[in-house]
Design a protein around this motif. Structure first.
Motif, mmCIF file in Angstrom:
data_model
loop_
_atom_site.group_PDB
_atom_site.id
_atom_site.type_symbol
_atom_site.label_atom_id
_atom_site.label_comp_id
_atom_site.label_asym_id
_atom_site.label_seq_id
_atom_site.Cartn_x
_atom_site.Cartn_y
_atom_site.Cartn_z
ATOM 1 N N UNK A 90 -17.245 6.412 -4.992
ATOM 2 C CA UNK A 90 -16.139 7.205 -5.535
ATOM 3 C C UNK A 90 -16.505 8.688 -5.595
ATOM 4 N N UNK A 91 -15.684 9.539 -4.992
ATOM 5 C CA UNK A 91 -15.882 10.981 -5.034
ATOM 6 C C UNK A 91 -16.914 11.528 -4.071
ATOM 7 N N UNK A 92 -17.628 10.643 -3.357
ATOM 8 C CA UNK A 92 -18.679 11.113 -2.461
ATOM 9 C C UNK A 92 -18.117 11.538 -1.101
ATOM 10 N N UNK A 93 -18.959 12.290 -0.364
ATOM 11 C CA UNK A 93 -18.562 12.837 0.929
ATOM 12 C C UNK A 93 -19.633 12.511 1.963
ATOM 13 N N UNK A 94 -19.195 12.128 3.137
ATOM 14 C CA UNK A 94 -20.070 11.961 4.299
ATOM 15 C C UNK A 94 -19.637 12.973 5.356
ATOM 16 N N UNK A 95 -20.614 13.590 5.994
ATOM 17 C CA UNK A 95 -20.288 14.540 7.053
ATOM 18 C C UNK A 95 -21.246 14.362 8.221
ATOM 19 N N UNK A 96 -20.701 14.309 9.422
ATOM 20 C CA UNK A 96 -21.530 14.175 10.619
ATOM 21 C C UNK A 96 -20.741 14.552 11.850
ATOM 22 N N UNK A 97 -21.466 14.896 12.911
ATOM 23 C CA UNK A 97 -20.770 15.285 14.124
ATOM 24 C C UNK A 97 -21.741 15.609 15.254
ATOM 25 N N UNK A 98 -21.299 16.487 16.138
ATOM 26 C CA UNK A 98 -22.076 16.803 17.323
ATOM 27 C C UNK A 98 -21.804 18.221 17.774
ATOM 28 N N UNK A 102 -24.642 15.759 2.139
ATOM 29 C CA UNK A 102 -25.895 15.460 2.822
ATOM 30 C C UNK A 102 -26.449 16.728 3.457
ATOM 31 N N UNK A 103 -27.758 16.911 3.335
ATOM 32 C CA UNK A 103 -28.402 18.049 3.989
ATOM 33 C C UNK A 103 -28.522 17.742 5.473
ATOM 34 N N UNK A 104 -27.838 18.528 6.316
ATOM 35 C CA UNK A 104 -27.772 18.268 7.742
ATOM 36 C C UNK A 104 -28.752 19.155 8.488
ATOM 37 N N UNK A 105 -29.441 18.544 9.468
ATOM 38 C CA UNK A 105 -30.484 19.261 10.203
ATOM 39 C C UNK A 105 -29.942 20.311 11.155
ATOM 40 N N UNK A 106 -28.733 20.098 11.668
ATOM 41 C CA UNK A 106 -28.224 20.955 12.738
ATOM 42 C C UNK A 106 -27.003 21.756 12.326
ATOM 43 N N UNK A 107 -27.015 22.254 11.116
ATOM 44 C CA UNK A 107 -25.921 23.114 10.689
ATOM 45 C C UNK A 107 -25.858 24.349 11.578
ATOM 46 N N UNK A 108 -24.643 24.847 11.870
ATOM 47 C CA UNK A 108 -24.547 26.064 12.678
ATOM 48 C C UNK A 108 -25.129 27.251 11.937
ATOM 49 N N UNK A 109 -25.604 28.233 12.711
ATOM 50 C CA UNK A 109 -26.134 29.438 12.090
ATOM 51 C C UNK A 109 -25.015 30.219 11.417
ATOM 52 N N UNK A 110 -25.380 31.064 10.505
ATOM 53 C CA UNK A 110 -24.399 31.833 9.749
ATOM 54 C C UNK A 110 -23.555 32.698 10.682
ATOM 55 N N UNK A 119 -26.811 15.595 18.037
ATOM 56 C CA UNK A 119 -26.235 14.871 16.905
ATOM 57 C C UNK A 119 -26.554 15.564 15.590
ATOM 58 N N UNK A 120 -25.604 15.527 14.669
ATOM 59 C CA UNK A 120 -25.759 16.141 13.352
ATOM 60 C C UNK A 120 -25.480 15.096 12.284
ATOM 61 N N UNK A 121 -26.545 14.636 11.605
ATOM 62 C CA UNK A 121 -26.450 13.629 10.556
ATOM 63 C C UNK A 121 -25.896 12.305 11.079
#
Length: 320
Positions: free
Chosen positions: A306-314, A2-10, A259-261
């Motif tokens: 099957x095989x999919x990934x969910x990612x979310x956090x804070x 999933x494309x997350x809005x609040x990914x950390x900067x590089x 919140x992230x995703x």
């Protein structure tokens, strides 16, 4: 992914010649914990039982941001009261029957399972500040026989805890490693430490619909710009449009919870009678010094094929 809005900067690799974060493992068995400290003094402690964050100190290590009960079980005998327990794959009591989670205990098994420490990685951001990421893993093969029987699905979780000078990022990655899709819920049950609950306001929820568990799970809409805690509060705010919920104390910003995703947030404080009724909540009067702002995906169910990934956090920012 999933494309997350609040990914950390590089991040760039830390200069090998400069000071780096220190990571230690202390204790044995279910009491084992991983402790990370930045060169500037900030620290985080994660108990391998439940991958529960039990301490996060900012301001050079002088300010504790998380509330932990004096009677919290830190020996693996039960879920930890305080810190940041990980709730998966069900939030609250499971459906009574007919659902894949129906045989599980309240809040699932992640917070009462022993996780594996997968390793660390240190980095430096564009401003030259250090950070350290700790990764923890839990899969179906590592569950107890009882948990495996109650939820016989193949999955893998990776929980990443990233300590920076002014923030703590906690992100869960859920992978379906089986042959069939499954439904789940996920929550980070964060206990924030505050000075005086009577002076606290929680902002960023105006106009959001919520389920009030204190009022027989009836539906309401947040009509005030700030949530004030004047009694027992147990609310599930759903489909929040903005990313940040803020905690203000005595008119001053204390925390931003970004919140992230994830679209949902639980606000909880047990108040007087419920605090006294919980055997692992201590001291009784500490309901005055904590408030839970819990990000998650708990309004309905997340479906993972099957095989999919969910990612979310804070990302929690300490604003002192």
């Amino acid at each position: 992914m999933v494309d997350r809005n609040n990914r950390p900067s590089a991040l760039k690799a830390t200069d090998a010649a400069g000071p780096e974060a220190q990571v230690d493992i202390e204790g044995t068995g279910s009491s084992s914990k991983v402790i990370a400290r930045l060169p500037s003094g900030e620290s985080v402690e994660v108990l391998l039982f439940g991958a529960t964050v039990t301490s996060w100190k900012s301001n050079g290590g002088t300010t504790e941001n998380l509330w932990l009960s004096e009677k919290a079980a830190l020996d693996g005998s039960k879920a930890v009261r305080g810190g940041i327990p990980v709730v998966f794959p069900v939030f609250g009591p499971p459906p009574k029957s007919g659902h894949v989670t129906s045989s599980l205990p309240q809040h699932g098994f992640a917070r009462t399972s022993r996780w594996e420490f997968l390793g660390k990685s240190a980095a430096e951001d564009a401003a030259g500040s250090n950070s350290v990421k700790l990764d923890f893993g839990l899969s179906s093969s590592e569950l107890t026989e009882e948990a495996r029987k109650a939820w016989p699905l193949d999955f893998a979780l990776v929980y990443s805890v990233t300590l920076s000078k002014e923030s703590l990022m906690t992100v869960v990655n859920v992978r379906n490693e089986g042959q069939q899709s499954f439904e789940f819920q996920f929550l980070l049950h964060t206990y924030l430490r505050i000075q005086d609950i009577s002076k606290v306001a929680i902002n960023g929820l105006l106009g959001v619909a919520y389920t009030d568990k204190v009022l027989n799970a009836t539906e309401h809409k947040q009509s005030d710009s700030s949530v004030k805690i004047t009694g027992e509060v147990d609310r599930v705010y759903a489909s929040i449009p903005q990313d940040t919920t803020s905690v203000v104390e005595d008119g001053k910003p204390r925390f931003d919870v970004v919140r992230d995703n994830l679209k949902d947030t639980v606000v909880w404080n047990p108040w007087i009678e419920k605090a006294k009724a919980m055997g692992d909540f201590a001291p009784d009067e500490d309901y005055k010094h904590m408030v839970c702002v819990e990000v998650g995906a708990v309004n309905g169910w997340q479906t993972l094929d099957k095989g999919d990934v969910f990612e979310g956090g804070q990302t929690i920012k300490s604003l002192l």
